[in-house]
Scaffold this motif. Sequence first.
Motif, PDB file in Angstrom:
ATOM      1  N   CYS A  93       1.910  -3.533   2.848  1.00 44.87           N
ATOM      2  CA  CYS A  93       1.585  -4.408   4.308  1.00 44.87           C
ATOM      3  C   CYS A  93       2.680  -5.864   4.789  1.00 44.87           C
ATOM      4  CB  CYS A  93      -0.026  -4.319   3.980  1.00 44.87           C
ATOM      5  SG  CYS A  93      -0.236  -5.771   2.998  1.00 44.87           S
ATOM      6  N   GLY A  94       3.023  -5.826   3.359  1.00 43.45           N
ATOM      7  CA  GLY A  94       3.401  -7.623   2.891  1.00 43.45           C
ATOM      8  C   GLY A  94       2.611  -9.020   3.938  1.00 43.45           C
ATOM      9  N   GLU A  95       1.483  -8.495   4.118  1.00 44.67           N
ATOM     10  CA  GLU A  95       0.304  -9.579   3.731  1.00 44.67           C
ATOM     11  C   GLU A  95      -0.922  -9.919   3.413  1.00 44.67           C
ATOM     12  OE1 GLU A  95      -0.361  -8.357   8.236  1.00 44.67           O
ATOM     13  OE2 GLU A  95       1.632  -8.821   9.162  1.00 44.67           O
ATOM     14  N   CYS A  96      -1.361  -9.192   2.706  1.00 44.14           N
ATOM     15  CA  CYS A  96      -2.148  -9.250   1.985  1.00 44.14           C
ATOM     16  C   CYS A  96      -1.948 -10.037   0.787  1.00 44.14           C
ATOM     17  CB  CYS A  96      -2.635  -7.970   0.925  1.00 44.14           C
ATOM     18  SG  CYS A  96      -1.827  -7.459   0.127  1.00 44.14           S
ATOM     19  N   CYS A  99       1.340  -9.180  -1.738  1.00 46.37           N
ATOM     20  CA  CYS A  99       1.868  -8.805  -1.135  1.00 46.37           C
ATOM     21  C   CYS A  99       3.222 -10.389  -0.921  1.00 46.37           C
ATOM     22  CB  CYS A  99       1.920  -7.694  -0.009  1.00 46.37           C
ATOM     23  SG  CYS A  99       1.978  -6.450  -0.150  1.00 46.37           S
ATOM     24  N   CYS A 107      -0.708  -4.132  -3.792  1.00 49.24           N
ATOM     25  CA  CYS A 107      -0.783  -3.933  -1.652  1.00 49.24           C
ATOM     26  C   CYS A 107      -2.049  -3.566  -1.915  1.00 49.24           C
ATOM     27  CB  CYS A 107       0.369  -3.364  -1.272  1.00 49.24           C
ATOM     28  SG  CYS A 107      -0.180  -3.208   0.502  1.00 49.24           S
ATOM     29  N   LEU A 108      -2.937  -4.113  -1.041  1.00 46.87           N
ATOM     30  CA  LEU A 108      -4.372  -3.575  -1.011  1.00 46.87           C
ATOM     31  C   LEU A 108      -3.925  -2.141  -0.300  1.00 46.87           C
ATOM     32  CD1 LEU A 108      -6.121  -6.863  -0.522  1.00 46.87           C
ATOM     33  CD2 LEU A 108      -6.041  -5.403  -2.196  1.00 46.87           C
TER      34      LEU A 108
HETATM   35 ZN   LIG Z   1       0.167  -5.565   1.153  1.00 40.71          ZN
END
Ligand SMILES: [Zn+2]
Length: 349
Positions: A93-96, A99, A107-108
């Motif tokens: 996701c690049g955001e959790c 990440c 990653c979630l």
């Molecule tokens: Zn993630």
Amino acid sequence: MKAIVFHEFGGLDVLRLEDMVDPQPGPGEVVIDIAATALNHLDVDVREGVSRFPVELPFVPGIEVVGRIAEVGEGVEGWQVGDRVMPFLMNTCGECRFCRTGRESLCLTPGFVSFSTSGGYAERLACPARQLMRVPDELTDEAAAALQIAFGTAWHMLFARGRLQVGETVMINSVGSGIGSAAVQLAHLAGAVVIGNAGSDEKLVRAAELGMDHGINYRAQDVVEEVMRLTGGRGVDLVFEHVGGELFQKGLDSLGKDGRLVICGGHSGEVVPFDIIPFFRMQRQIIGSFVYTRTEVETCLELARQGKITPLVYKAFPLSDAPEAMATMERREHFGKIVLAISAGGRNG
Ligand SMILES: [Zn+2]
């Protein structure tokens, strides 16, 4: 395009070579002309319906892909038609919180090639451009396809999770597999003493050529006894485990005090009895490991480019022979990876 697809779970006979609609690149995506796809045991589990991943039928398997960009979707920057690439296995996701801190294997909400994209047993695949990694010219398509999961997983297990140090002794289970032979090379390169086991002497000879110091034939010898003999009764510092069942238990019994066992799979027995007493008295650790990070794969690609590690291809099959390729893997006679060579025009070097 042609693809190998199954409409129901089962044995090799559920695999069909079919014509499918070519994938189109959505915004932020590319379409890859697949040159080579490596086989993994997960492919068999997915086909049999026992993978514990959600699988929607019909399904095109194949998670480890190398090819050339054929089409670039809207908004994609930095990639051109013709670039030689492999998609990172995970679409993170690049955001959790994982990440954001460089731990994208945790990653979630990850997607995976073939589950969140189309599959690799096909002539084409569409995937997000942010998953792409460049493939060095020094590697053939087949060798590059054989690299990511074996070396990425082995690197993550040995160094990130298992914390292997120079001079430590590691036992690597089943050195004939893709991941086992990768672990032998990386552990040797890192200055560890490498003990390995396999079910045949031929596989042990091959592993010794890759840097294994001592080999144990687990069909002919007692693994724990041999480990204790080789380590002067001390046991090993780290066990590299990906088999499950008996080898998991023998791995635990081979650990010295404060020894670690790092594990990423259990095909030969996913649920095992566990003796708590020696585990805590010896202050041992069992460490789970799952996939790897993009940086770890890029490090392995660079080491392969320099010739310091070698992805091993046992045999390449044409796409139409995917059932025979899977049968070969299920017989477990191979040393290294089995690969589908898909686009005849795209061969490198
Ligand atoms: Zn993630």
